[in-house]
Every structure is written in structure tokens, then in C-alpha cells.
Design an enzyme around this catalytic site. Sequence first.
Site, PDB file in Angstrom:
ATOM      1  N   ASP A  56       0.808  -1.224   0.000  1.00 34.03           N
ATOM      2  CA  ASP A  56       0.000   0.000   0.000  1.00 34.03           C
ATOM      3  C   ASP A  56       0.841   1.274   0.000  1.00 34.03           C
ATOM      4  O   ASP A  56       2.052   1.228   0.196  1.00 34.03           O
ATOM      5  CB  ASP A  56      -0.964  -0.010   1.204  1.00 34.03           C
ATOM      6  CG  ASP A  56      -0.288  -0.454   2.498  1.00 34.03           C
ATOM      7  OD1 ASP A  56       0.954  -0.415   2.571  1.00 34.03           O
ATOM      8  OD2 ASP A  56      -1.004  -0.836   3.436  1.00 34.03           O
ATOM      9  N   ASN A 124      -7.523  -3.185  14.318  1.00 30.90           N
ATOM     10  CA  ASN A 124      -8.908  -3.521  13.944  1.00 30.90           C
ATOM     11  C   ASN A 124      -8.958  -4.676  12.944  1.00 30.90           C
ATOM     12  O   ASN A 124      -9.979  -4.937  12.340  1.00 30.90           O
ATOM     13  CB  ASN A 124      -9.620  -2.284  13.366  1.00 30.90           C
ATOM     14  CG  ASN A 124      -8.953  -1.751  12.095  1.00 30.90           C
ATOM     15  OD1 ASN A 124      -8.008  -2.350  11.595  1.00 30.90           O
ATOM     16  ND2 ASN A 124      -9.453  -0.643  11.588  1.00 30.90           N
ATOM     17  N   HIS A 126      -7.153  -4.911  10.155  1.00 32.91           N
ATOM     18  CA  HIS A 126      -6.903  -4.604   8.742  1.00 32.91           C
ATOM     19  C   HIS A 126      -5.617  -5.262   8.256  1.00 32.91           C
ATOM     20  O   HIS A 126      -4.672  -5.449   9.008  1.00 32.91           O
ATOM     21  CB  HIS A 126      -6.966  -3.102   8.439  1.00 32.91           C
ATOM     22  CG  HIS A 126      -5.823  -2.263   8.907  1.00 32.91           C
ATOM     23  ND1 HIS A 126      -5.991  -1.140   9.681  1.00 32.91           N
ATOM     24  CD2 HIS A 126      -4.493  -2.349   8.683  1.00 32.91           C
ATOM     25  CE1 HIS A 126      -4.814  -0.578   9.906  1.00 32.91           C
ATOM     26  NE2 HIS A 126      -3.895  -1.298   9.319  1.00 32.91           N
ATOM     27  N   GLU A 131      -9.744  -1.909   5.404  1.00 34.06           N
ATOM     28  CA  GLU A 131     -10.411  -1.651   6.677  1.00 34.06           C
ATOM     29  C   GLU A 131     -11.619  -2.585   6.864  1.00 34.06           C
ATOM     30  O   GLU A 131     -12.106  -3.174   5.894  1.00 34.06           O
ATOM     31  CB  GLU A 131     -10.866  -0.186   6.720  1.00 34.06           C
ATOM     32  CG  GLU A 131      -9.728   0.827   6.642  1.00 34.06           C
ATOM     33  CD  GLU A 131      -8.893   0.938   7.920  1.00 34.06           C
ATOM     34  OE1 GLU A 131      -8.929   0.020   8.761  1.00 34.06           O
ATOM     35  OE2 GLU A 131      -8.202   1.957   8.071  1.00 34.06           O
TER      36      GLU A 131
HETATM   37  C1  GLP Z   1      -0.466   0.160   8.545  1.00 29.17           C
HETATM   38  C2  GLP Z   1      -0.110  -0.635   7.302  1.00 29.17           C
HETATM   39  C3  GLP Z   1      -0.330  -2.109   7.519  1.00 29.17           C
HETATM   40  C4  GLP Z   1       0.317  -2.534   8.824  1.00 29.17           C
HETATM   41  C5  GLP Z   1      -0.347  -1.815   9.968  1.00 29.17           C
HETATM   42  C6  GLP Z   1       0.218  -2.194  11.319  1.00 29.17           C
HETATM   43  O1  GLP Z   1      -1.784   0.532   8.621  1.00 29.17           O
HETATM   44  N1  GLP Z   1      -0.844  -0.224   6.153  1.00 29.17           N
HETATM   45  O2  GLP Z   1       0.218  -2.833   6.415  1.00 29.17           O
HETATM   46  O3  GLP Z   1       0.190  -3.923   8.983  1.00 29.17           O
HETATM   47  O4  GLP Z   1      -0.117  -0.431   9.766  1.00 29.17           O
HETATM   48  O5  GLP Z   1       1.373  -1.454  11.565  1.00 29.17           O
HETATM   49  P1  GLP Z   1       2.372  -1.669  12.757  1.00 29.17           P
HETATM   50  O6  GLP Z   1       3.234  -2.825  12.343  1.00 29.17           O
HETATM   51  O7  GLP Z   1       3.152  -0.405  12.818  1.00 29.17           O
HETATM   52  O8  GLP Z   1       1.587  -1.939  13.960  1.00 29.17           O
END
Ligand code: GLP
Length: 238
Positions: A56, A124, A126, A131
Amino acid sequence: MSHLAAKFLIKQVLHKPSSVLGLATGSTPTGTYENVIEDHRKNQTSYEQVQTVNLDEYVGLTPTDPTSYRYFMENNLFQHIDIKAKNTHIPNGKANDLQAECSRYEQLLRELGVDIQLLGIGRNGHIGFNEPGTSFQTKTHVIELAESTRKANARFFDSLEQVPNSAITMGIDSILQSKEIILLASGKNKANAIKQLASEQIDKFFPASALHQHPNVTVIADREALTFCDNTEKLQTV
Ligand code: GLP
């Protein structure tokens, strides 16, 4: 945890030097990338023929913006290994025509075929930026970020207002096309999400549950992320 995740990627590349790796951003995979870099330096594992596709990118950020995912990947991985710049693919969040950019990216995913996809998980549930409520049939698309996601990611920005409202993300179906998937979860703030994932209930409002429809998924979680899991006997411990 990061060492184990890196081993999956390294093994894949040693087995097939022209592998297509699906990569993720966020705090969770940074240790994995550190291990990949260390192995590259020590053992000369080569990424010369590897292609990467990222999950993304925020809409509206340039590749040189320190909060963009392109910048994150350059800093945390690409500039430290021998990968060719032209072989690293991330959606262009600055594209004039975002729909055309989504189609181009989805087409690219089809052409390349992802061998192994690394995933983190949002609190959540995702995956990528899909989402809760996102259809499991989605291809690469533009998504409005949940307020909770913007708040969770605000730590990377100077203020909450600076966190973009939308992003381009691989869809849930795009992710499920990968031959193999590794999901990483670290820390107590992921414990509820991992509990829900372990319950094996498929729920549109918990995007990671789509992974139960894939035949080859490995979840690598640390003890804190497993705090609320009562069925850890099903999990392989290392
Ligand atoms: C973002 C990314 C996700 C990732 C999530 C969790 O929203 N788009 O791909 O898995 O954050 O991030 P973190 O590893 O910093 O908790």
C-alpha cells in the site's frame, strides 16, 4: 520473531533467485528487514533478480516524503541490499488518475505473481489498508482510512492532521492470490486482533479473517500478541 520471518524470505530467494516478494510497512516488519540486510551482508544472499511489490501507499504523498511508504522501504530495506530500483514496486499515491493507478498495479501483480507476501495486522484486523467491511473480493483500490488507523499511524507524522485520509491498497483478493502468506504480529496492542484471528471465524468486519480462505498462511507472533489466545496449543512455538 523477526529472525524467523527473515528466514522465510531468505529461503524463498535462495530457492528461486527471481522471486517476487510482497512487502509490508509499519513498525512490525522493520526487524525482519534488519535480519534480511544482515544476512545479505554476511552471506551475500542476492536480490539482483528479485522483484518486490508493496501492499500500500498513502494518497497524496511523494516518494521523497519521509512519511511515505516508498521512503520507508528505501530507508529500511532497498538501499541496503543489491535490489534493482526498477524491480521495486509500490503504488503511486501521487498519480493524477488514482483509478488508473489501481488498475495498473493490479495488472502488475497478475503479471508478476507474488511468491510470498509479508503482512502486518492493524488493531482492527486490517491487512494492507483494507479496513473492516471491505469485500473479500477487492482488487487494488483506493480506501478511506478509518479514524482509528489514522490515530494509530499518527506516531509517524508530526500531527494527526497530517495523516492522509486515504490510501491505495492491494485488495483482499489481491493479497489472497499470493502463493504463500506470512503474517507478523508483535505486542500487546495486537493481542485482541490475534485472538480474533485464532477464533477462525470468517467475518467481513475483521479483514484478516479472509486469510482462513488461503491454503498456506503462517502467523508469527510474539508472546505479548498471544496474550489472549487460549488455543495456542494449535500454534507451533519456536
Ligand atoms: C499500517 C499498514 C499495515 C500494517 C499496519 C500495522 O496501517 N498499512 O500494512 O500492517 O499499519 O502497523 P504496525 O506494524 O506499525 O503496527
